[in-house]
Every structure is written in C-alpha cells, then in structure tokens.
Scaffold this motif. Structure first.
Motif, PDB file in Angstrom:
ATOM      1  N   TYR A  91      -3.598 -17.859 -33.132  1.00 48.82           N
ATOM      2  CA  TYR A  91      -3.942 -17.992 -31.715  1.00 48.82           C
ATOM      3  C   TYR A  91      -3.628 -19.422 -31.312  1.00 48.82           C
ATOM      4  O   TYR A  91      -4.377 -20.339 -31.626  1.00 48.82           O
ATOM      5  N   PHE A  92      -2.460 -19.611 -30.656  1.00 48.44           N
ATOM      6  CA  PHE A  92      -2.090 -20.973 -30.241  1.00 48.44           C
ATOM      7  C   PHE A  92      -0.885 -21.006 -29.308  1.00 48.44           C
ATOM      8  O   PHE A  92      -0.623 -22.025 -28.691  1.00 48.44           O
ATOM      9  N   GLN A  93      -0.128 -19.902 -29.162  1.00 51.71           N
ATOM     10  CA  GLN A  93       1.197 -19.989 -28.567  1.00 51.71           C
ATOM     11  C   GLN A  93       1.398 -19.061 -27.376  1.00 51.71           C
ATOM     12  O   GLN A  93       0.611 -18.158 -27.135  1.00 51.71           O
ATOM     13  N   THR A  94       2.507 -19.318 -26.672  1.00 48.46           N
ATOM     14  CA  THR A  94       2.894 -18.518 -25.516  1.00 48.46           C
ATOM     15  C   THR A  94       3.970 -17.514 -25.904  1.00 48.46           C
ATOM     16  O   THR A  94       4.602 -17.628 -26.955  1.00 48.46           O
ATOM     17  N   LYS A  95       4.230 -16.547 -25.027  1.00 49.41           N
ATOM     18  CA  LYS A  95       5.249 -15.532 -25.299  1.00 49.41           C
ATOM     19  C   LYS A  95       6.647 -16.147 -25.386  1.00 49.41           C
ATOM     20  O   LYS A  95       7.405 -15.794 -26.312  1.00 49.41           O
ATOM     21  N   PRO A  96       7.059 -17.035 -24.485  1.00 49.98           N
ATOM     22  CA  PRO A  96       8.386 -17.631 -24.644  1.00 49.98           C
ATOM     23  C   PRO A  96       8.547 -18.376 -25.968  1.00 49.98           C
ATOM     24  O   PRO A  96       9.600 -18.300 -26.604  1.00 49.98           O
ATOM     25  N   TYR A  97       7.511 -19.100 -26.391  1.00 44.30           N
ATOM     26  CA  TYR A  97       7.595 -19.799 -27.677  1.00 44.30           C
ATOM     27  C   TYR A  97       7.686 -18.804 -28.819  1.00 44.30           C
ATOM     28  O   TYR A  97       8.489 -18.980 -29.754  1.00 44.30           O
ATOM     29  N   LEU A  98       6.889 -17.749 -28.767  1.00 45.26           N
ATOM     30  CA  LEU A  98       6.902 -16.722 -29.807  1.00 45.26           C
ATOM     31  C   LEU A  98       8.276 -16.070 -29.919  1.00 45.26           C
ATOM     32  O   LEU A  98       8.817 -15.899 -31.020  1.00 45.26           O
ATOM     33  N   ASP A  99       8.855 -15.705 -28.792  1.00 46.03           N
ATOM     34  CA  ASP A  99      10.172 -15.061 -28.799  1.00 46.03           C
ATOM     35  C   ASP A  99      11.234 -15.981 -29.389  1.00 46.03           C
ATOM     36  O   ASP A  99      12.088 -15.550 -30.177  1.00 46.03           O
ATOM     37  N   ASP A 100      11.194 -17.250 -29.015  1.00 47.17           N
ATOM     38  CA  ASP A 100      12.167 -18.216 -29.516  1.00 47.17           C
ATOM     39  C   ASP A 100      11.986 -18.425 -31.017  1.00 47.17           C
ATOM     40  O   ASP A 100      12.976 -18.521 -31.765  1.00 47.17           O
TER      41      ASP A 100
END
Length: 276
Positions: A91-100
């Motif tokens: 639990y720490f990240q955003t969807k754009p960061y996750l996708d990248d």
C-alpha cells in the motif's frame, strides 16, 4: 501492541531464500496459494503505515484479520517483495506508477482497491507563490517516470510551462514546449526531494514524503494538485492471483470503511484525502 516491522534487506533476502527452499522441498506447484497466517503488508511510513496501524489497532481483530505492517522508505522494494511473495500486499502507489513498474520490470501486480489521494505539491523556501520564481530558477522533480510526468503536469496546471502535444504519462523535461521562465530541472529520487529544498529554488514533492518532512501540503505548498478527477489515488496492491485472498478482501473492506475515512480526515486535515 502494534504489529509494525521495520524492513531490512537481509531479512527480506533470508525470507525469500526460505520461501524458495520450502517450495523446492515440498514439490508443490509455485502457483499454489497459502492464505493461512498473518497478512504482511508493505507500506511507506507516512501516511500508509499510519493508516494500516490504525486498522491493525482498532479494526482488524474484530474483523478476524491478523495484520502485520512492514515499513519501506522507497518505491521499488515494496513491489519486488510483493512479487516474490515476501509480503502479501503493499500500500503506497498509484495506478500509473503500478502500470509503469509492471511494464518495465515484468512484474504481475494488480490493484485491489483505491484508498486515498496525496496531492503532489510544489514547495519552496524562497518564494511564497509559484509565480514569484525567478528566471532560471531550479526545480527538483522526482526521477521516476510516473512521478516526474506528474510533477511536470502540476507545473503545467500552475502556468509555469507547457508540454508538447502527445506528451503523456512518460513526459520528461525533454517534452517541455514552452518554458518562459527558463526553469532548470534537477532530477532526484522521490524520497530525497524534501532534502533538496535547501539546494534548489523549489521542489515537487510527493505527499507522503512532504508529510514525513514536516510539511503540510494543504498549507505549505505554493502549488498543489486538485483532487477533482485525479488519477493518482493510492492503492492496495497484490500479486495477480491473490485478489481473492480472504485476508486481502478483509483489509480492502477495512481500508474503505467509515472509520478509516474519519481517521484520514481528522489526522491529515486535507493533506491526505479519502478516495472512497
């Protein structure tokens, strides 16, 4: 008693080795899932671990969830630990960061639920308004693709720069079309942006790192993201295949409960915003 565990590289490596030896010795498929025992969740200290600690202390036991929190101070290790099974979720990240991250590192991580937004902000010890930045001022920005692009979009929203047509989620300073103040950019690790404030004219800082550094985004930022239609909600994430782990489902429900919403609103006073 709070079930918070500080992360160490050695401990994680030992855990991963033990996991591998167990899998080899048992003869079981690595695709099998063991949902017994505590759910270990990786999180950056503020606000993620604080939110999880509130859940562990006040809500988890009643829901039948044994929750443990491991604190990380970077944006890479929580994902690699989730991928290799050293932790059950993060639990720490955003969807754009996750996708990248998935694209670049070949990981198989998926979002379970969105919990909150941490508005990205521009901070400065030298000016009170973003428009007061001098010609040639230096701005520190996070050096990872997702957060750097997000930082540039914040500067666009503040009228400081414009980007070339088509510059999207991977935008870098090379994609700047107009820069009337001839701003200079210093790319640094996201966690180091608060420290860079002493050496630059301004810095774009992620909300969690701003709060950890004693900054109050809603009050101290000279330029702040709006929450409306913002895609950068922070997520509960697991490795694909573990979305229906009963422990994960319980945690997802607790993280989006009225109790957690009130905790976030009361504690962070607009610097962290519930997204549910």
């Amino acid at each position: 008693m709070r079930n918070t565990v500080k992360f160490t590289t050695a401990a994680l490596a030992a855990g991963a080795l033990a996991l591998g030896l167990t899998a080899c010795g048992s003869g079981k498929s690595s695709a099998s899932h063991d949902y017994s025992g505590p759910l270990v969740v990786a999180a950056t200290p503020v606000p993620h671990a604080e939110v999880l600690n509130f859940v562990e202390k006040n809500l988890a036991k009643k829901a039948g969830l044994d929750l443990q929190v491991k604190e990380f101070t970077d944006y890479i290790t929580p994902n690699t630990a989730t991928e290799d099974g050293s932790v059950g979720a993060n639990y720490f990240q955003t969807k754009p960061y996750l996708d990248d991250f998935n694209k670049k590192r070949g990981t198989h991580l998926v979002s379970v639920v969105g919990v909150h937004l941490e508005p990205l902000g521009l901070y400065s010890h030298k000016v009170k308004k973003s428009g007061d930045l001098k010609n040639g001022a230096t701005i520190a920005v996070p050096n990872d693709a997702d957060n750097e692009s997000r930082a540039l979009k914040l500067l666009v929203a503040g009228g400081l720069i414009t980007l070339k047509p088509g510059a999207g989620s991977q935008a870098t300073p090379e994609d700047i079309a107009k820069n009337p103040k001839h701003l200079q950019f210093k790319e640094v690790e996201a966690a180091q942006t608060p420290r860079s404030l002493e050496d630059v004219d301004a810095a774009v800082i992620n909300g969690n790192y701003a709060i950890s550094a004693g900054l109050k985004p809603a009050k101290d930022a000279v330029l702040l993201e709006t929450a409306k239609d913002n895609p950068y909600v922070n997520l509960l994430v697991v490795k694909k295949g573990n979305e229906h782990d009963p422990r994960v489902e319980k945690l997802a429900k607790l993280l989006t409960s009225p109790e957690v919403k009130k905790f976030i609103e009361d504690k962070y006073q607009g610097s962290v915003i519930p997204s549910f």
